[in-house]
Design an enzyme around this catalytic site. Structure first.
Site, PDB file in Angstrom:
ATOM      1  N   ASP A 100      -2.780   4.130   0.647  1.00 38.43           N
ATOM      2  CA  ASP A 100      -1.773   3.086   0.898  1.00 38.43           C
ATOM      3  C   ASP A 100      -0.588   3.129  -0.070  1.00 38.43           C
ATOM      4  O   ASP A 100       0.337   2.321   0.042  1.00 38.43           O
ATOM      5  CB  ASP A 100      -2.408   1.690   0.824  1.00 38.43           C
ATOM      6  CG  ASP A 100      -3.084   1.282   2.130  1.00 38.43           C
ATOM      7  OD1 ASP A 100      -2.727   1.830   3.193  1.00 38.43           O
ATOM      8  OD2 ASP A 100      -3.973   0.411   2.076  1.00 38.43           O
ATOM      9  N   GLU A 116       2.861   3.792   1.570  1.00 38.20           N
ATOM     10  CA  GLU A 116       3.181   2.739   2.537  1.00 38.20           C
ATOM     11  C   GLU A 116       3.504   1.409   1.863  1.00 38.20           C
ATOM     12  O   GLU A 116       4.361   0.668   2.334  1.00 38.20           O
ATOM     13  CB  GLU A 116       1.980   2.576   3.473  1.00 38.20           C
ATOM     14  CG  GLU A 116       2.193   1.723   4.666  1.00 38.20           C
ATOM     15  CD  GLU A 116       0.988   1.806   5.593  1.00 38.20           C
ATOM     16  OE1 GLU A 116       0.453   0.738   5.938  1.00 38.20           O
ATOM     17  OE2 GLU A 116       0.585   2.917   5.968  1.00 38.20           O
ATOM     18  N   ASP A 117       2.829   1.113   0.767  1.00 37.39           N
ATOM     19  CA  ASP A 117       2.882  -0.236   0.199  1.00 37.39           C
ATOM     20  C   ASP A 117       3.491  -0.346  -1.194  1.00 37.39           C
ATOM     21  O   ASP A 117       3.475  -1.430  -1.783  1.00 37.39           O
ATOM     22  CB  ASP A 117       1.468  -0.821   0.138  1.00 37.39           C
ATOM     23  CG  ASP A 117       0.878  -1.040   1.513  1.00 37.39           C
ATOM     24  OD1 ASP A 117       1.632  -1.091   2.494  1.00 37.39           O
ATOM     25  OD2 ASP A 117      -0.368  -1.161   1.608  1.00 37.39           O
TER      26      ASP A 117
END
Length: 179
Positions: A56, A59-60
């Site tokens: 992640d 993406e984050d």
């Protein structure tokens, strides 16, 4: 000798340091640890486990693919990119965005699909436990996702399928309890 998955988890811990899990408030990196542990129970490949810990980050967080490539190499970064959502808010409604993301992950390697299956497993339990209203649409999305992840680890795919089935039964029981 350095332990790539441990280094990746430390990197994920730093990258996600200010983030918390939506429903529990626990540090976000707990999810990264869980996904890496699930993946590690199906493969001993340190690059795949490291990518699971980092799944992640792009993406984050503000970490770039190039920064990840410098730190972890081409293969780990490629695996993370395979499971990183490609849709953006301007790509339409949630259904349209999720379709774009499914089409992207459908092209992933078997290792990338395995990471995505582990992600699905870890996310499903907390969503069903804490947000039954959203869980109904979430589970429909994940059923569609499972269809494009059949090239991942077959045992893990079966586990993910079972987790979704159990979650659907739990929602039905909760609905019956309301009535």
């Amino acid at each position: 000798m350095n332990d790539l998955p441990t280094l990746a988890l430390g990197f994920a811990r730093c990258a996600h340091r200010k983030q918390q899990r939506k429903y529990t408030g626990e540090p976000y990196v707990t999810h990264c640890e869980n996904v890496a542990k699930i993946v590690a129970s199906y493969t001993s490949d340190p690059e795949v486990i490291a990518a699971a810990a980092l799944h992640d980050v792009l993406e984050d967080t503000d970490v770039t693919a190039e920064e990840m490539r410098v730190a972890f190499g081409d293969r780990v970064t490629a695996l993370v990119l395979e499971v990183t959502d490609v849709s953006r808010p301007g790509d339409g409604n949630r259904e349209a965005r999720k379709k774009l993301d499914r089409e992207h992950v459908a092209k992933s390697s078997p290792e990338g699909a395995t990471i995505k299956l582990a992600d699905l497993i870890d996310n499903t339990s907390s969503i069903v436990q804490y947000d039954k209203g959203f869980a109904r649409s979430y589970l429909r999305e994940k059923e569609l996702l499972l269809e494009v992840l059949k090239h991942g680890n077959t045992e893990l795919w079966a586990r993910a399928y079972s987790v979704l089935q159990d979650a659907q039964r739990e929602l039905i029981q909760a609905k019956l309890g309301e009535g």
